[in-house]
Design a protein around this motif. Sequence first.
Motif, PDB file in Angstrom:
ATOM      1  N   LEU A  29     -12.313  11.655  -3.430  1.00 43.86           N
ATOM      2  CA  LEU A  29     -12.551  11.287  -1.930  1.00 43.86           C
ATOM      3  C   LEU A  29     -13.394   9.833  -2.120  1.00 43.86           C
ATOM      4  O   LEU A  29     -13.543   8.841  -1.468  1.00 43.86           O
ATOM      5  N   ILE A  30     -15.343  10.265  -3.054  1.00 44.85           N
ATOM      6  CA  ILE A  30     -15.919   9.459  -2.800  1.00 44.85           C
ATOM      7  C   ILE A  30     -15.927   8.308  -3.967  1.00 44.85           C
ATOM      8  O   ILE A  30     -16.847   7.145  -3.400  1.00 44.85           O
ATOM      9  N   ILE A  31     -15.042   8.313  -4.898  1.00 46.61           N
ATOM     10  CA  ILE A  31     -14.320   7.073  -5.639  1.00 46.61           C
ATOM     11  C   ILE A  31     -13.603   6.601  -4.886  1.00 46.61           C
ATOM     12  O   ILE A  31     -13.775   5.025  -5.129  1.00 46.61           O
ATOM     13  N   PHE A  35     -15.384   2.729  -2.755  1.00 46.72           N
ATOM     14  CA  PHE A  35     -14.729   0.796  -2.066  1.00 46.72           C
ATOM     15  C   PHE A  35     -14.463   0.244  -0.879  1.00 46.72           C
ATOM     16  O   PHE A  35     -13.732  -1.012  -1.378  1.00 46.72           O
ATOM     17  N   LYS A  36     -14.231   0.332   0.193  1.00 49.36           N
ATOM     18  CA  LYS A  36     -14.289   0.538   1.148  1.00 49.36           C
ATOM     19  C   LYS A  36     -15.279   0.234   1.840  1.00 49.36           C
ATOM     20  O   LYS A  36     -16.504   0.411   1.415  1.00 49.36           O
ATOM     21  N   THR A  37     -15.479  -0.792   3.094  1.00 53.67           N
ATOM     22  CA  THR A  37     -16.979  -0.629   4.038  1.00 53.67           C
ATOM     23  C   THR A  37     -16.838   0.759   4.972  1.00 53.67           C
ATOM     24  O   THR A  37     -15.740   1.535   4.747  1.00 53.67           O
ATOM     25  N   THR A  38     -18.127   0.809   5.103  1.00 54.47           N
ATOM     26  CA  THR A  38     -17.985   2.002   5.988  1.00 54.47           C
ATOM     27  C   THR A  38     -17.391   1.936   6.734  1.00 54.47           C
ATOM     28  O   THR A  38     -17.006   3.169   7.712  1.00 54.47           O
ATOM     29  N   GLN A  39     -17.452   1.201   7.647  1.00 53.27           N
ATOM     30  CA  GLN A  39     -16.634   0.819   8.785  1.00 53.27           C
ATOM     31  C   GLN A  39     -14.712   1.397   9.050  1.00 53.27           C
ATOM     32  O   GLN A  39     -14.574   2.446   9.142  1.00 53.27           O
ATOM     33  N   GLN A  40     -14.088   0.827   7.560  1.00 50.08           N
ATOM     34  CA  GLN A  40     -12.960   1.661   6.783  1.00 50.08           C
ATOM     35  C   GLN A  40     -13.774   2.817   6.193  1.00 50.08           C
ATOM     36  O   GLN A  40     -12.425   4.002   7.101  1.00 50.08           O
ATOM     37  N   PHE A  41     -14.061   3.489   6.180  1.00 51.65           N
ATOM     38  CA  PHE A  41     -13.943   4.819   5.315  1.00 51.65           C
ATOM     39  C   PHE A  41     -14.056   5.635   6.994  1.00 51.65           C
ATOM     40  O   PHE A  41     -13.673   6.674   6.784  1.00 51.65           O
ATOM     41  N   PHE A  42     -15.049   5.243   7.796  1.00 49.51           N
ATOM     42  CA  PHE A  42     -15.004   5.784   9.458  1.00 49.51           C
ATOM     43  C   PHE A  42     -13.318   5.805  10.244  1.00 49.51           C
ATOM     44  O   PHE A  42     -12.797   7.033  10.659  1.00 49.51           O
ATOM     45  N   GLU A  43     -12.872   5.312   9.873  1.00 50.92           N
ATOM     46  CA  GLU A  43     -11.377   5.217  10.826  1.00 50.92           C
ATOM     47  C   GLU A  43     -10.002   5.687   9.640  1.00 50.92           C
ATOM     48  O   GLU A  43      -9.784   6.834  10.349  1.00 50.92           O
ATOM     49  N   SER A  44     -10.307   5.715   8.434  1.00 46.82           N
ATOM     50  CA  SER A  44      -9.699   6.438   7.653  1.00 46.82           C
ATOM     51  C   SER A  44      -9.949   6.782   5.906  1.00 46.82           C
ATOM     52  O   SER A  44      -9.279   6.131   5.188  1.00 46.82           O
ATOM     53  N   PRO A  45     -10.736   7.481   6.234  1.00 45.51           N
ATOM     54  CA  PRO A  45     -11.547   8.165   4.375  1.00 45.51           C
ATOM     55  C   PRO A  45     -10.446   8.479   3.987  1.00 45.51           C
ATOM     56  O   PRO A  45     -10.596   9.313   2.617  1.00 45.51           O
ATOM     57  N   LEU A  46      -8.805   8.961   4.287  1.00 45.36           N
ATOM     58  CA  LEU A  46      -8.141   9.710   3.289  1.00 45.36           C
ATOM     59  C   LEU A  46      -7.637   8.867   3.390  1.00 45.36           C
ATOM     60  O   LEU A  46      -6.658   8.876   1.794  1.00 45.36           O
ATOM     61  N   SER A  47      -7.447   7.181   3.057  1.00 42.94           N
ATOM     62  CA  SER A  47      -6.448   6.689   2.466  1.00 42.94           C
ATOM     63  C   SER A  47      -6.815   5.801   1.802  1.00 42.94           C
ATOM     64  O   SER A  47      -8.163   5.670   1.559  1.00 42.94           O
ATOM     65  N   PRO A  49      -7.802   2.494  -0.559  1.00 42.81           N
ATOM     66  CA  PRO A  49      -7.955   1.423  -0.591  1.00 42.81           C
ATOM     67  C   PRO A  49      -7.803   0.249  -0.801  1.00 42.81           C
ATOM     68  O   PRO A  49      -6.802   0.835  -1.658  1.00 42.81           O
ATOM     69  N   THR A  50      -7.622  -0.738   0.499  1.00 42.83           N
ATOM     70  CA  THR A  50      -6.236  -1.873   0.227  1.00 42.83           C
ATOM     71  C   THR A  50      -6.991  -2.467  -1.094  1.00 42.83           C
ATOM     72  O   THR A  50      -6.294  -3.425  -1.413  1.00 42.83           O
ATOM     73  N   THR A  51      -8.192  -2.769  -1.098  1.00 45.44           N
ATOM     74  CA  THR A  51      -8.442  -4.095  -2.211  1.00 45.44           C
ATOM     75  C   THR A  51     -10.014  -2.937  -2.584  1.00 45.44           C
ATOM     76  O   THR A  51     -10.642  -2.535  -2.530  1.00 45.44           O
ATOM     77  N   ILE A  52      -9.747  -3.922  -3.764  1.00 43.95           N
ATOM     78  CA  ILE A  52     -11.028  -3.075  -5.151  1.00 43.95           C
ATOM     79  C   ILE A  52     -12.279  -4.326  -4.935  1.00 43.95           C
ATOM     80  O   ILE A  52     -12.304  -5.271  -5.135  1.00 43.95           O
ATOM     81  N   ASN A  53     -13.205  -3.145  -4.301  1.00 41.86           N
ATOM     82  CA  ASN A  53     -13.904  -5.278  -3.980  1.00 41.86           C
ATOM     83  C   ASN A  53     -15.500  -4.193  -4.327  1.00 41.86           C
ATOM     84  O   ASN A  53     -15.980  -3.019  -4.095  1.00 41.86           O
ATOM     85  N   PHE A  54     -16.341  -4.322  -5.347  1.00 45.45           N
ATOM     86  CA  PHE A  54     -17.606  -4.136  -5.678  1.00 45.45           C
ATOM     87  C   PHE A  54     -19.203  -4.393  -4.616  1.00 45.45           C
ATOM     88  O   PHE A  54     -19.899  -4.466  -5.715  1.00 45.45           O
ATOM     89  N   LYS A  55     -18.699  -4.651  -4.149  1.00 41.25           N
ATOM     90  CA  LYS A  55     -20.166  -5.122  -3.018  1.00 41.25           C
ATOM     91  C   LYS A  55     -20.818  -4.265  -2.814  1.00 41.25           C
ATOM     92  O   LYS A  55     -22.153  -4.091  -3.167  1.00 41.25           O
ATOM     93  N   ALA A 241     -20.696   3.515   2.462  1.00 40.95           N
ATOM     94  CA  ALA A 241     -20.054   2.845   1.199  1.00 40.95           C
ATOM     95  C   ALA A 241     -21.183   2.710   0.401  1.00 40.95           C
ATOM     96  O   ALA A 241     -21.132   2.912  -0.602  1.00 40.95           O
ATOM     97  N   PRO A 242     -21.969   2.197   0.575  1.00 36.68           N
ATOM     98  CA  PRO A 242     -23.198   2.113  -0.454  1.00 36.68           C
ATOM     99  C   PRO A 242     -24.043   3.648  -0.855  1.00 36.68           C
ATOM    100  O   PRO A 242     -23.639   3.485  -1.987  1.00 36.68           O
ATOM    101  N   LEU A 243     -23.614   3.817  -0.188  1.00 37.29           N
ATOM    102  CA  LEU A 243     -24.153   5.691  -0.779  1.00 37.29           C
ATOM    103  C   LEU A 243     -23.380   6.266  -0.949  1.00 37.29           C
ATOM    104  O   LEU A 243     -23.424   6.967  -2.786  1.00 37.29           O
TER     105      LEU A 243
END
Lengths: 275, 293
Positions: A29-31, A35-47, A49-55, A241-243
């Motif tokens: 789950l953490i991995i 790759f998501k934004t914090t917003q995306q994480f709050f909205e759907s932590p189980l899906s 990631p749609t894109t792999i970004n290393f931001k 997300a950065p955490l």
Amino acid sequence: MNANRRILSGLRTGFLYLLLFAFLTPFLLIIMNSFKTTQQFFESPLSLPTTINFKNYASAFDNMDFMQGFMNSLIITGISVTIIIIFSAMTGYLFVRYKWKVNSIFFFLMLASMALPFQVLMIPMVMLYGNMGLLNTKLTLLFMYLGFGVPFGVFTFHGFIKGIPYELEESAFIEGSTTLRTFFSIVLPLLKPVFVTLLVLDVLWIWNDYLLPSLVLLSPDQKTLPLSTYTFFSSYSVDYAPLMAGLIMTIIPVLIIYLFLQKQIIKGITEGALK
Amino acid sequence: MNKKLSLKNAGTFLVFGGPSIFAFAAVVIIPFIVGLYLTFTNWDVRTGDSSLIGFTNYLEVFRDKVFLQQLWFTLKYVFFTVVIANVFAFFIALTLTRGGRGEQWLRTGFFTPNLVGGIVLGYLWQTLFSQVLPYLGAKYGWELFQTSWLTNTGTAFWALIIATAWQLVGYLMIIYIAGFTGVPNDVLEAANIDGAGRTSVIRRIILPLTVPAIVICIFISLSRSFLTYDINLALTKGGPFNSTELATYHIVQKAFLSNQYGVGQAEAVVLFAVVAIIALTQSYLLKKLEVES
């Protein structure tokens, strides 16, 4: 009968892999979410990631000052493990081969100290070393790791050296070799299996240690990886997300070692515990 | 080889024993003695004043309701962590010593949480408990997960146990596997021929023959969970309202944040005594069950 058995054992293995998968979901789950934004994480932590970004990784890398923490951890772990192993091997040899009264007293004290929890020592230690102005340097921390690591190291080497026949060294002595030379050229090479055990146990201990460095290393530029992980997250609002990216980055170095050494690590733990 | 220690070979002692004995004495022996002395003084870190006050610090420890509550909290936490981690580790190890395929991988997998330090582990579970589980609770209407487990004393207690046991399981499993491998095959085969069922083989053969491994595992899990600090720090920070402070966390707070070194050290000594008594009792009781194979 045989076919039944094969199906059963197949089912069992399948079940075990499923269990392992469930067991490791926290990591997965953490991995995934790193790759998501914090917003995306709050909205759907189980899906997924749609894109792999290393931001997140880039921002965690800067925020927790990853390189500095990594270098500090590397130096501290590398040096302390090396000195623990070398000095405890020498002391273990001394205690086995020379039956002096002082030796047996110190050996007994070291054995007894292994039951002593760090918590009983930490307050007076910080007080004493603080009074002498010795806190906040890596050197003090290295010295402390040596002191805490020595009892188990000596104990482990002691048991192993006892099994080495003295005749090997005797012939070297007859040819005029000094004790030091005999130790390094004859005894030390025989100790390889114990090295690996101690290496594994001490690396895992020192690389991941938090409490002792947090008491000794006070300035930000001294921080080890676990300490920088903590300062990174001790701010008031946690940016998840950065955490998560930071957590993954902290785990990766040990994970790489583990993938290479997993057999020895498991063997090391077994031998370390059963000693 | 059995020469007496004299000036001539004092060099050998210093070269071979010097560095490690010096470091050992300086960080273990001396702090231990100073620490005992410290519990009988009212040393003040700001003024540097200190005088002997007898058992006052210890009396304070036993009068301090908060510490006693936290000690009780710690005991409950240790009990459940030790039981849960050992039961799981025992059965996982049991299924992973039958020589099936992929066992090596499965063992490696179950061990991975041990590569991670307490701080990282704590944050990992903090993220799960405070974000992922409440999300599930809201989505599927599971009441158990609707609010974060970390905001309620009762559930935060279990969160701490789950996080700690999750890590310990893999470590203990390795030791149990080593213990099971030591059970002689002919005994197991004999039991099979005699038609013993799986449960009675476990109960009558495997359990009694692996008592040494059980003793070690309980000892390791006891001492590790009694001294939990960083998981506590990262997962709950002692909250809500200091209700999940484990003993070690409390001692660190007392000594280094409220500067009560003497009382903090007395608490550490009391904690040490509790750990020692429990560990010795358990290994004594279990040793009595040990049998020769």
